[in-house]
Design an enzyme around this catalytic site. Structure first.
Site, PDB file in Angstrom:
ATOM      1  N   GLY A  55      -5.032  39.479  10.312  1.00 35.87           N
ATOM      2  CA  GLY A  55      -3.596  39.204  10.305  1.00 35.87           C
ATOM      3  C   GLY A  55      -3.281  37.887   9.612  1.00 35.87           C
ATOM      4  O   GLY A  55      -3.959  37.475   8.662  1.00 35.87           O
ATOM      5  N   SER A  56      -2.279  37.200  10.115  1.00 29.64           N
ATOM      6  CA  SER A  56      -1.791  35.992   9.451  1.00 29.64           C
ATOM      7  C   SER A  56      -2.748  34.803   9.546  1.00 29.64           C
ATOM      8  O   SER A  56      -2.511  33.788   8.893  1.00 29.64           O
ATOM      9  CB  SER A  56      -0.429  35.599  10.026  1.00 29.64           C
ATOM     10  N   THR A  57      -3.811  34.916  10.348  1.00 36.73           N
ATOM     11  CA  THR A  57      -4.786  33.813  10.384  1.00 36.73           C
ATOM     12  C   THR A  57      -5.451  33.622   9.021  1.00 36.73           C
ATOM     13  O   THR A  57      -6.014  32.560   8.752  1.00 36.73           O
ATOM     14  CB  THR A  57      -5.882  34.051  11.448  1.00 36.73           C
ATOM     15  N   ILE A  58      -5.355  34.646   8.161  1.00 43.64           N
ATOM     16  CA  ILE A  58      -5.993  34.559   6.847  1.00 43.64           C
ATOM     17  C   ILE A  58      -5.097  33.888   5.810  1.00 43.64           C
ATOM     18  O   ILE A  58      -5.557  33.507   4.718  1.00 43.64           O
ATOM     19  CB  ILE A  58      -6.405  35.976   6.364  1.00 43.64           C
ATOM     20  N   LYS A  59      -3.822  33.682   6.126  1.00 43.38           N
ATOM     21  CA  LYS A  59      -2.882  33.141   5.137  1.00 43.38           C
ATOM     22  C   LYS A  59      -3.286  31.767   4.579  1.00 43.38           C
ATOM     23  O   LYS A  59      -3.079  31.517   3.379  1.00 43.38           O
ATOM     24  CB  LYS A  59      -1.474  33.092   5.731  1.00 43.38           C
TER      25      LYS A  59
END
Length: 305
Positions: free
Chosen positions: A20-24
């Site tokens: 999810g957004s932890t990869i942004k």
């Protein structure tokens, strides 16, 4: 064994979840390293975009307004990262993501550890037998689609960002004798200082930019983990929330505006949070994954705090 929640699986390194957004932060870093976008580039988020007849939504229904890279990370704007990933492309993204620990075993000590999946054009052709689609690049930029990662991979990803962009080779220390042996091996390995470690960056200013944005995500108003911040000197941390969808949301469900708590347990999003502390001179990295726990900001970040 029959329990649907699979309690006998060591999910720290055998549970697979979309990051999810932890990869942004890594998506932003990869884009900066590959010179495909300026951190000052402004993208307008109205809550959704349309491409080739397909609508791609932001988690914030009415949109974030005008976003640059720092505010995009801080407020976790999906529309901003659709544009970043479109410019970057999945193949360049996959190289950076693998460098930071995803898509391969972290410890490689246990048979049950999973390597996960970091998708790219070659991977899809070999494993699914069809060509890559642009829409898949967009959702890869927010850690969805084919991405699969373990909690320990996410922890390593954040640790290698927090230490300034140097490769870490994790170890498990199980007793005082192993501890002393490990310390001695570290001394021998790092006699050359930080300069002897493998660099994961081309320009370290790009690492610093991302870390500053993560500080904003936790310690500034509108940051997605602002409610979980710590203000006591020495305890200030920085991190990134994530909310991972496990299925496609239908038009009917969007119209009904159903919340996670209104859905059956197995249909709820996973809640994620990755962080490092203290912000100055980091010593610790953490990842929190709550299966079907809803949003990262309300479910996972408070536990990290």
């Amino acid at each position: 064994i029959q329990n649907k929640k699979k309690p006998l699986i060591n999910k720290s390194f055998a549970g697979l979840y979309p990051p999810g957004s932890t990869i942004k932060p890594i998506v932003a870093f990869s884009a900066l390293e590959n010179d495909v976008i300026s951190p000052k580039k402004v993208v307008k988020c109205t809550g959704k975009i349309e491409m080739y007849g397909q609508i791609y939504h932001c988690w914030k229904e009415k949109g974030h307004g005008y976003m640059n890279m720092r505010s995009g990370i801080k407020q976790s704007c999906d529309i901003y990262f659709y544009e970043v990933s479109r410019r970057l492309g999945v193949d360049r993204l996959s190289i950076t993501v693998k460098n930071f620990g995803l898509g391969k075993k972290v410890l490689d000590l246990y048979n049950e550890e999973k390597a996960g999946v970091v998708p790219n054009t070659e991977w899809k052709l070999n494993n699914i037998g069809s060509g890559w689609l642009l829409g898949e690049t967009l959702i890869s930029g927010i850690g969805q689609g084919y991405f699969q990662s373990t909690p320990i991979q996410l922890c390593l990803m954040m640790a290698q960002l927090a230490n300034g962009g140097y490769e870490i080779k994790p170890r498990i220390i199980d007793d005082k004798y192993a501890l002393q042996s490990t310390i001695n091996s570290w001394r021998n390995e790092f006699t050359g200082g930080i300069s002897s470690l493998k660099k994961l960056y081309r320009n370290q200013e790009n690492i610093k930019f991302v870390l500053d944005a993560l500080y904003g995500a936790t310690n500034e108003p509108l940051g997605t983990s602002y409610r979980s911040r710590l203000t006591k000197p020495g305890y200030v941390f920085a991190g990134k929330t994530g909310t991972s969808q496990i299925r496609k949301i239908s038009k009917e469900e969007r119209k009904l505006k159903l919340k996670n708590k209104d859905l059956p347990y197995e249909k709820r999003d996973h809640a994620l949070f990755t962080a490092f502390a203290p912000y100055k001179n980091p010593r610790y990295s953490i990842s929190v994954v709550i299966e079907h726990g809803g949003s990262g900001s309300s479910g996972a970040a408070p536990i990290a705090k």
